[in-house]
Enzyme design. Structure first.
Site, PDB file in Angstrom:
ATOM      1  N   GLY A  63      83.333  33.778 -49.277  1.00  0.00           N
ATOM      2  CA  GLY A  63      83.060  35.022 -48.572  1.00  0.00           C
ATOM      3  C   GLY A  63      81.821  35.681 -49.124  1.00  0.00           C
ATOM      4  N   GLY A 107      72.586  30.672 -50.571  1.00  0.00           N
ATOM      5  CA  GLY A 107      73.440  31.680 -51.196  1.00  0.00           C
ATOM      6  C   GLY A 107      73.138  31.861 -52.667  1.00  0.00           C
ATOM      7  N   LYS A 108      71.905  31.590 -53.066  1.00  0.00           N
ATOM      8  CA  LYS A 108      71.515  31.713 -54.477  1.00  0.00           C
ATOM      9  C   LYS A 108      71.660  33.147 -54.976  1.00  0.00           C
ATOM     10  CE  LYS A 108      67.484  30.003 -53.536  1.00  0.00           C
ATOM     11  NZ  LYS A 108      67.735  29.589 -52.132  1.00  0.00           N
ATOM     12  N   LEU A 138      82.226  28.067 -47.887  1.00  0.00           N
ATOM     13  CA  LEU A 138      83.322  27.172 -47.502  1.00  0.00           C
ATOM     14  C   LEU A 138      84.151  27.789 -46.381  1.00  0.00           C
ATOM     15  CD1 LEU A 138      84.858  24.506 -48.224  1.00  0.00           C
ATOM     16  CD2 LEU A 138      86.338  25.932 -49.660  1.00  0.00           C
ATOM     17  N   ARG A 189      41.110  28.398 -56.871  1.00  0.00           N
ATOM     18  CA  ARG A 189      40.451  29.212 -57.906  1.00  0.00           C
ATOM     19  C   ARG A 189      39.735  30.423 -57.322  1.00  0.00           C
ATOM     20  NH1 ARG A 189      39.856  23.888 -58.777  1.00  0.00           N
ATOM     21  NH2 ARG A 189      40.720  22.993 -60.683  1.00  0.00           N
ATOM     22  N   PRO A 194      67.028  32.449 -36.061  1.00  0.00           N
ATOM     23  CA  PRO A 194      68.254  31.641 -36.130  1.00  0.00           C
ATOM     24  C   PRO A 194      68.016  30.381 -36.944  1.00  0.00           C
ATOM     25  CG  PRO A 194      67.238  31.454 -33.962  1.00  0.00           C
ATOM     26  CD  PRO A 194      66.487  32.521 -34.691  1.00  0.00           C
ATOM     27  N   THR A 201      63.372  37.060 -41.791  1.00  0.00           N
ATOM     28  CA  THR A 201      62.718  37.007 -40.478  1.00  0.00           C
ATOM     29  C   THR A 201      63.659  37.273 -39.316  1.00  0.00           C
ATOM     30  OG1 THR A 201      63.140  34.643 -40.249  1.00  0.00           O
ATOM     31  CG2 THR A 201      61.109  35.300 -41.380  1.00  0.00           C
ATOM     32  N   GLY A 202      64.967  37.104 -39.535  1.00  0.00           N
ATOM     33  CA  GLY A 202      65.919  37.226 -38.439  1.00  0.00           C
ATOM     34  C   GLY A 202      65.993  35.993 -37.563  1.00  0.00           C
ATOM     35  N   THR A 261      57.009  32.096 -42.613  1.00  0.00           N
ATOM     36  CA  THR A 261      57.433  33.470 -42.363  1.00  0.00           C
ATOM     37  C   THR A 261      56.274  34.379 -41.988  1.00  0.00           C
ATOM     38  OG1 THR A 261      57.184  34.044 -44.708  1.00  0.00           O
ATOM     39  CG2 THR A 261      59.362  33.273 -43.970  1.00  0.00           C
ATOM     40  N   GLN A 311      63.812  29.734 -51.898  1.00  0.00           N
ATOM     41  CA  GLN A 311      63.796  28.580 -51.000  1.00  0.00           C
ATOM     42  C   GLN A 311      64.706  27.465 -51.549  1.00  0.00           C
ATOM     43  OE1 GLN A 311      60.258  29.838 -51.784  1.00  0.00           O
ATOM     44  NE2 GLN A 311      60.939  31.337 -50.309  1.00  0.00           N
TER      45      GLN A 311
END
Length: 437
Positions: free
Chosen positions: A416, A20-21, A333, A145, A305, A302-303, A131, A225
């Site tokens: 939320g 949730g960044k 939460l 390089r 799960p 990517t969808g 991904t 990530q």
């Protein structure tokens, strides 16, 4: 969080990503002058909910959704130009003004079409669960390089030679899989199509951000990530190809480590990860499907799960150490609102030995049995809470234990997806009564 003493803040994921960044960066961006992405590529999927509209940002920093905030993509990012301009065009069509607000480091490396071909055919990529967007092969070329940087687009002759070399190297690797071969002309045409749009955005981002910091600007550095996917500190080899921890922030932007004032780690109130690799606290069915559906745990990019488990205090305490976390933000939460009881992992037992620190050996993790403390669920909605005391006592008890276990102060709690569903906590959380069980 920004004040006279705190002008440069790093936001990192402190689990396996998807914490949730994007939402936290969006909230903090309201008071920022600059937001800079420092690593990763188009494999990120930072989701921000504004009203009824959901924005998913893959490469552009989440701060772009705030008028007047300037954004930059640092040299630590591997840039997919097709995705970048598709993202820009979508933002513009949604009424977001991007003109003059987005900068790209001319030292950033480019994700080439042949990187995506290699990624799609690599057995290693499939085993790890990447991904498939060419991120890993692009970083391989960078460190080998052989990479092509944004600034190379300014010199067509040099660019052609670099592409010829890159294509030749890629075709050696592709020949082993019998897949489609990379093509020089196609690659040149693709880059030529976007160069006129990209080069006006390109400059020395590190110098610009350094000058902004010296001038007193509020700067937010946004990672992608999570810490447990870091190439050095994650669950290797089930990791990404860049430095996702705070140490990569200065390097990935081009500023000095001493210019970083604060590091906020973002965690879910439980644990998730995508793809293969260790997840010691992983749920069994049917709880896994229940939490996945409650939390909409499907990858924004990517969808796929996500695997779900209880909050792992060993993981987050480790992330706090390697990042030097000054603060913790707990998201989702509300996903736990309906559960009867909630587990929190405080250590692992491996062959009779107790581990309170995160082990680097996957064979040890494979045998790890989590040791849990159990908390009574609050069984009521937290979605309307706007202050700490609005939360049920059981929820505050759970958060307080997370804070004491990780030894990092919780300063934000999200309940939320909307912008307004976040609690800013002043000072340490008050200590509710002791846990049960």
């Amino acid at each position: 969080m920004f004040d006279s003493k705190t002008r440069t803040i790093v936001v990192v994921g402190a689990q396996w990503g998807d914490e949730g960044k994007g939402k936290l960066v969006d909230v903090l961006s309201e008071r920022a002058d600059w937001v800079v992405r420092y690593q990763g590529g188009a494999n990120a999927g930072h989701t921000v909910q504004i009203g009824e509209k959901s924005f998913v940002l893959h490469q552009i920093p989440s701060g772009i959704l705030h008028p007047g905030v300037r954004c930059a993509i640092g040299n630590g990012v591997v840039l997919d130009v097709e995705t970048l301009f598709a993202e820009i065009d979508e933002l513009v069509s949604d009424g977001i003004d991007v003109e003059g607000r987005l900068y790209v480091s001319d030292r950033a490396h480019l994700v080439m079409p042949y990187h995506k071909l290699i990624d799609s055919q690599s057995s290693a990529s499939k085993e790890i669960g990447t991904t498939g967007r060419g991120i890993g092969p692009a970083y391989e070329d960078k460190y080998g390089r052989r990479g092509i940087r944004v600034l190379d687009l300014r010199n067509p002759e040099r660019l052609k030679k670099l592409i010829e070399r890159g294509v030749a190297h890629a075709n050696i690797e592709l020949a082993t899989s019998g897949s489609k071969r990379a093509d020089v002309d196609y690659t040149l045409e693709l880059l030529g199509r976007f160069a006129k749009r990209l080069l006006p955005l390109a400059e020395d981002v590190g110098l610009r951000i350094h000058r902004a910091i010296v001038g007193g600007a509020a700067v937010l550095l946004e990672g992608a990530q999570g810490s447990l996917l870091d190439i050095d500190h994650g669950t290797y080899p089930y990791v990404t190809s860049s430095s996702t921890t705070s140490g990569g922030a200065a390097t990935g932007v081009g500023i000095a480590p001493k210019e970083l004032d604060s590091v906020i780690g973002v965690v879910k109130a439980y644990t998730t990860r995508v793809g293969n690799g260790p997840l010691p606290t992983e749920f069994e069915e049917p709880l896994a499907s229940e939490v996945r559906n409650l939390g909409n745990e499907f990858g924004a990019t990517t969808g796929r799960p996500r695997r779900c488990g209880w909050f792992d205090g060993v993981v987050v305490r480790y992330a706090a150490r390697v990042n030097g976390l000054t603060d913790l933000a707990v998201t989702k939460l509300d996903v736990l609102d309906t559960l009867d009881r909630i587990g929190l992992c405080t250590g692992y037992e491996v062959d009779g030995e107790v581990y309170e620190e995160f082990p680097g050996d996957l064979s040890v993790l494979d045998r790890a049995v989590p040791r849990y403390e159990w908390f009574e669920g609050w069984r009521s909605s937290t979605a309307d809470a706007r202050g700490l005391l609005d939360l049920p006592t059981e929820a505050r008890r759970y958060l307080d234990r997370i804070q004491s276990l990780v030894e990092t102060q919780i300063t934000y709690v999200s309940v939320g997806t909307r912008r307004d569903q976040i609690i800013g906590v002043e000072g340490a959380l008050p200590a509710p009564p002791a846990a049960v069980g």
